[in-house]
Structure formats: C-alpha cells, structure tokens
Motif scaffolding. Structure first.
Motif, PDB file in Angstrom:
ATOM      1  N   LEU A 283      42.972  44.191  35.888  1.00 14.47           N
ATOM      2  CA  LEU A 283      42.999  45.635  35.707  1.00 14.47           C
ATOM      3  C   LEU A 283      42.319  46.345  36.875  1.00 14.47           C
ATOM      4  O   LEU A 283      42.763  47.405  37.331  1.00 14.47           O
ATOM      5  N   GLU A 284      41.284  45.722  37.384  1.00 12.17           N
ATOM      6  CA  GLU A 284      40.611  46.306  38.547  1.00 12.17           C
ATOM      7  C   GLU A 284      41.526  46.300  39.775  1.00 12.17           C
ATOM      8  O   GLU A 284      41.522  47.239  40.572  1.00 12.17           O
ATOM      9  N   LEU A 285      42.340  45.244  39.911  1.00 14.14           N
ATOM     10  CA  LEU A 285      43.281  45.197  41.028  1.00 14.14           C
ATOM     11  C   LEU A 285      44.361  46.274  40.903  1.00 14.14           C
ATOM     12  O   LEU A 285      44.740  46.903  41.891  1.00 14.14           O
ATOM     13  N   VAL A 286      44.859  46.459  39.681  1.00 15.80           N
ATOM     14  CA  VAL A 286      45.897  47.469  39.453  1.00 15.80           C
ATOM     15  C   VAL A 286      45.329  48.872  39.619  1.00 15.80           C
ATOM     16  O   VAL A 286      46.051  49.805  39.975  1.00 15.80           O
ATOM     17  N   ASP A 287      44.033  49.027  39.391  1.00 14.35           N
ATOM     18  CA  ASP A 287      43.302  50.281  39.613  1.00 14.35           C
ATOM     19  C   ASP A 287      43.746  51.399  38.669  1.00 14.35           C
ATOM     20  O   ASP A 287      44.582  52.243  39.017  1.00 14.35           O
TER      21      ASP A 287
ATOM     22  N   VAL B 222      48.939  45.067  32.287  1.00 14.10           N
ATOM     23  CA  VAL B 222      48.116  43.848  32.339  1.00 14.10           C
ATOM     24  C   VAL B 222      48.186  43.102  31.018  1.00 14.10           C
ATOM     25  O   VAL B 222      48.304  41.862  30.998  1.00 14.10           O
ATOM     26  N   ASP B 223      48.124  43.807  29.900  1.00 15.79           N
ATOM     27  CA  ASP B 223      48.203  43.140  28.594  1.00 15.79           C
ATOM     28  C   ASP B 223      49.545  42.443  28.407  1.00 15.79           C
ATOM     29  O   ASP B 223      49.600  41.359  27.811  1.00 15.79           O
ATOM     30  N   GLY B 224      50.595  43.048  28.932  1.00  5.88           N
ATOM     31  CA  GLY B 224      51.895  42.411  28.834  1.00  5.88           C
ATOM     32  C   GLY B 224      51.959  41.118  29.630  1.00  5.88           C
ATOM     33  O   GLY B 224      52.582  40.140  29.205  1.00  5.88           O
ATOM     34  N   LEU B 225      51.304  41.089  30.785  1.00  5.44           N
ATOM     35  CA  LEU B 225      51.286  39.875  31.592  1.00  5.44           C
ATOM     36  C   LEU B 225      50.506  38.745  30.933  1.00  5.44           C
ATOM     37  O   LEU B 225      50.813  37.565  31.123  1.00  5.44           O
ATOM     38  N   LEU B 226      49.485  39.095  30.169  1.00  9.13           N
ATOM     39  CA  LEU B 226      48.602  38.077  29.588  1.00  9.13           C
ATOM     40  C   LEU B 226      49.003  37.639  28.200  1.00  9.13           C
ATOM     41  O   LEU B 226      48.344  36.786  27.604  1.00  9.13           O
TER      42      LEU B 226
ATOM     43  N   LEU C   1      40.445  38.528  44.149  1.00 10.71           N
ATOM     44  CA  LEU C   1      40.441  38.097  42.760  1.00 10.71           C
ATOM     45  C   LEU C   1      39.861  36.700  42.611  1.00 10.71           C
ATOM     46  O   LEU C   1      39.056  36.445  41.696  1.00 10.71           O
ATOM     47  N   ILE C   2      40.210  35.790  43.493  1.00 12.01           N
ATOM     48  CA  ILE C   2      39.691  34.420  43.410  1.00 12.01           C
ATOM     49  C   ILE C   2      38.176  34.418  43.579  1.00 12.01           C
ATOM     50  O   ILE C   2      37.446  33.725  42.857  1.00 12.01           O
TER      51      ILE C   2
END
Length: 416
Positions: free
Chosen positions: A191-195, A411-415, A163-164
C-alpha cells in the motif's frame, strides 16, 4: 309481348317455338337496358393512391416515406376524391433517441467489483509473496525469489529494491512467523508503494466566474492507438453520466474515421452529443475548439476530447498536441490530461508513458485491462515513472467496467 299479337301469329301458323325464342330475346334486352340505367359506374375500377408523408426524422431521407390511403367507395368516373390530410410531423429522431438511451451503472457498485476482479485475476504478485514470506526460515534464495516475483509483476527495479529492504528489516526485527502478521506486513508495504496519499480525484466540476458564467471542465485524453483509448472515453462518458454530469464529446482523432464513428456511437447510447468533422484528416485542433465552444454554449459540465495517438514521429505528436492544447485554452482551461495505457503491455507501456508525459502534461493515468491478464505491479511502476496517479482502471469488456482507482481495494484484491 301483347296477347293479341301472339294469338294472331298462332292463327297465321307461326310455330310456338319460334315465338318463345323471340319473346326471350326481347325480355333479356329490356333487362340489360334497365341495369345500365340504374348502375352507370359498375364497370369503374377503384384505385389505391399513395401520397408522400410529411413525417420524417430530421436526419433521415424522407423521399421514401409514404402513407397508405384507403380506397373511396361509390365514386363515379367523373368524381374527385377528397384530399387526404397528411399526419402531423413527428420528430422520429428524438423519439428513437429517447428509446435508445441507456442508464449506466452507478459508480459505487464498480468499486466493489475492483477487488473481486483482482482477487480472481490469478496475479502471482500477492499469492507468491505470501507463500514465500510464510516460510519458517527465509534464506537468501527466498529473498531472491521474492525479488524475481516483484520484477516479473512489473513493479520495476527501484520500487522492488525498496520493498525487499523494508521486508527484510521488519522480518528480522520482529521475527514474524504468523501468516496473518505476514499478510498484514505485506499489505502495509504494498500500500505504501501504491501511495494512497496521491490525489486521485477526477476533476470534472465546471468552474463558475464571478459574474456567474459557467465554464465546463475539459478533459483531454491521450494515448497510443490500439490501447483502447476511444473505448475508454466511451466508458468514461458513461461514468460521468452515472454521476449526473452533462457531457459533450469531441472527436479530434480525425485521422481515423472509425474513431469518430465509434465515439459517436458510445455517446448516442447515453444521450451525449459528439462534435466531429465529416472530412477525414481535418485539423484536430479545430474540432477540439469547436467541441469546447459547443460545450460552453450548451452549458454542460464536462467536455471530453479524443486525440490521435501516432508515435511514429515524436516531433509531429508534440506539435499536434501542443496546438490542440493552445487552441482549447482559448475557450476554457484544461482540467485533466488523461493518459490511457494498456496494463498488459507492462514495461513496454512505460516508454509510451514517457513520451506522452513529456509532450502532453499528463495529470492522471487510466489503466485498461486490469482484470486478469495484467501484472499488478505496473500501477506502481507507471506512477513512479510519471509522478502522476492512476485515477481510473478498466476492469473488463463491459460498457460499465471502468472505475475510479482505489489503492486499498487494489492491494486487497492482489492478496486474496
């Protein structure tokens, strides 16, 4: 008294007072005889009898059930009361079950709660990443801070490095400074990490053979004791019932009597039967086999089997789960093997995941307590570790706080 007699007595000198007393005694005695003749039963006491009732719940002790019989008035001492007919038998157990059955919340509403719960969780993952990426100039210290944030959120070393590197490239090439653009970039990378491409469907549809014979889907649930495994099965049962699935539960964690009791309680609330052994320490495989056979005979859609989660002896765990799997598949194929993990354990839960992944052939993960205390990165780490998707997440302590995992909502909840 005869008047002639009275006149004679007076003439003979008998005092008037004495005559009056004799007359009074005579009248009183005559009245007493008349009362006894007309009311022969006036001194009889009427009793209230209690006869056993024929009505009792199938599983209850009927010895203490009684019916009050009203007293019968006007009976003589030699009379026998007419027998009282007991009421018709009533299935009290079925009546209580019908009253007690709850209606679980629909699955659709739970998905909406996932995003809301995560947005209020206070997770540092999304907020801290956005705070750093929104700075005008990103120094090496800033990138180090981003890396530390990801590692503290239990994303794992491998996914963090990826990710970095992706963020560095995009920021350098595109020169992003607008907060909205930064947020969109971070969302896409997370989102790509969560797949989202992983198959997260929970396979609960029964199979139908060519001759029309239906075989229920069989879900084997594994996990370490203390992760909320049995409670999660209870919530999963409610989720299945909310989707109009018929279910049978199998209490194959026979080493803890409380586990079978707890599972039975969860099932009874939504009208789902539980197959269990009354003897603590019974063979778990035999209970699992009986549960599957019962499910086939009852023509249900899903059989969910609970298992013990003792990690003290890895070889023993492997033997036990292996035997359960072999015995179950004699009656029906295993549709899902779900591993329950406590999301708050972070990296410590990964060791548990490795062991069960080796011995049980896990097909999906259920993350509990992902509602405020967990670090969201564990979703990424455990999926990478086992190569299987997170399919269900626990959102709280309520009976309907279990929902299918939605990567985008997560992901949306995290952001937020």
């Amino acid at each position: 008294m005869n008047p002639d007699v009275l006149t004679t007595l007076i003439a003979a000198g008998v005092p008037i007072a004495l005559v009056a007393v004799v007359a009074t005694l005579f009248v009183s005695r005559r009245r007493s005889r008349d009362d006894e003749t007309t009311s022969p039963t006036s001194s009889t006491t009427t009793t209230v009898e209690r006869v056993p009732s024929q009505a009792a719940a199938p599983d209850d002790d009927a010895s203490g059930v009684t019916v009050d019989v009203p007293p019968t008035a006007g009976l003589g001492t030699d009379e026998v009361p007419t027998p009282v007919e007991a009421p018709e038998a009533v299935d009290v157990g079925a009546l209580e079950e019908a009253v007690a059955v709850e209606v679980p919340a629909p699955a659709a509403g739970r998905l909406a709660r996932l995003r809301d719960r995560l947005s209020r969780s206070g997770s540092p993952l999304g907020t801290r990443l956005l705070a750093v990426l929104s700075r005008d100039h990103l120094s090496e210290d800033d990138w180090d801070e981003l890396e530390e944030t990801l590692l503290l959120a239990d994303v794992g070393a491998g996914p963090t490095g990826e990710l970095i590197e992706a963020l560095r490239t995009r920021v350098r090439v595109e020169g992003l400074k607008d907060p909205l653009q930064v947020r969109a970039l971070l969302r896409a990378q997370l989102l790509e990490l969560v797949d989202p491409t992983l198959d997260r469907e929970l396979h609960t549809a029964p199979s139908v053979a060519d001759d029309g014979t239906r075989t229920p889907a069989v879900l084997l649930v594994v996990g370490v004791n203390g992760t909320g495994k049995t409670t999660t099965i209870g919530k999963l049962t409610r989720l299945l019932v909310a989707e109009d699935r018929s279910v049978v539960l199998g209490a194959a964690d026979t080493f803890r009597a409380a586990a079978a009791d707890q599972l039975e309680t969860w099932g009874s609330r939504v009208g789902v039967p539980t197959v269990r052994s009354e003897r603590e320490g019974a063979d778990p495989a035999s209970v699992a086999f009986e549960a599957v056979r019962t499910g086939k005979q009852a023509d249900v859609d899903v059989v969910v089997v609970d298992t013990a989660g003792r990690l003290q002896n890895k070889a023993g765990l492997m033997d036990e789960l292996g035997k359960i799997t072999r015995v179950i598949t004699k009656e029906a194929p295993l549709t899902e093997v779900l591993l329950v993990l406590d999301a708050t354990t972070g990296q410590n839960g990964l060791q548990q995941a490795r062991v069960f992944g080796e011995v049980a052939g896990v097909t999906g993960i259920v993350l509990t307590k992902l509602d405020g205390t967990a670090k969201g990165g564990i979703v990424v780490a455990v999926q990478r570790e086992l190569g299987v998707p997170v399919k269900l997440v626990g959102l709280g302590e309520g009976p309907d706080d279990l929902a299918p995992f939605d990567p985008e909502a997560f992901v949306d909840g995290l952001l937020q």
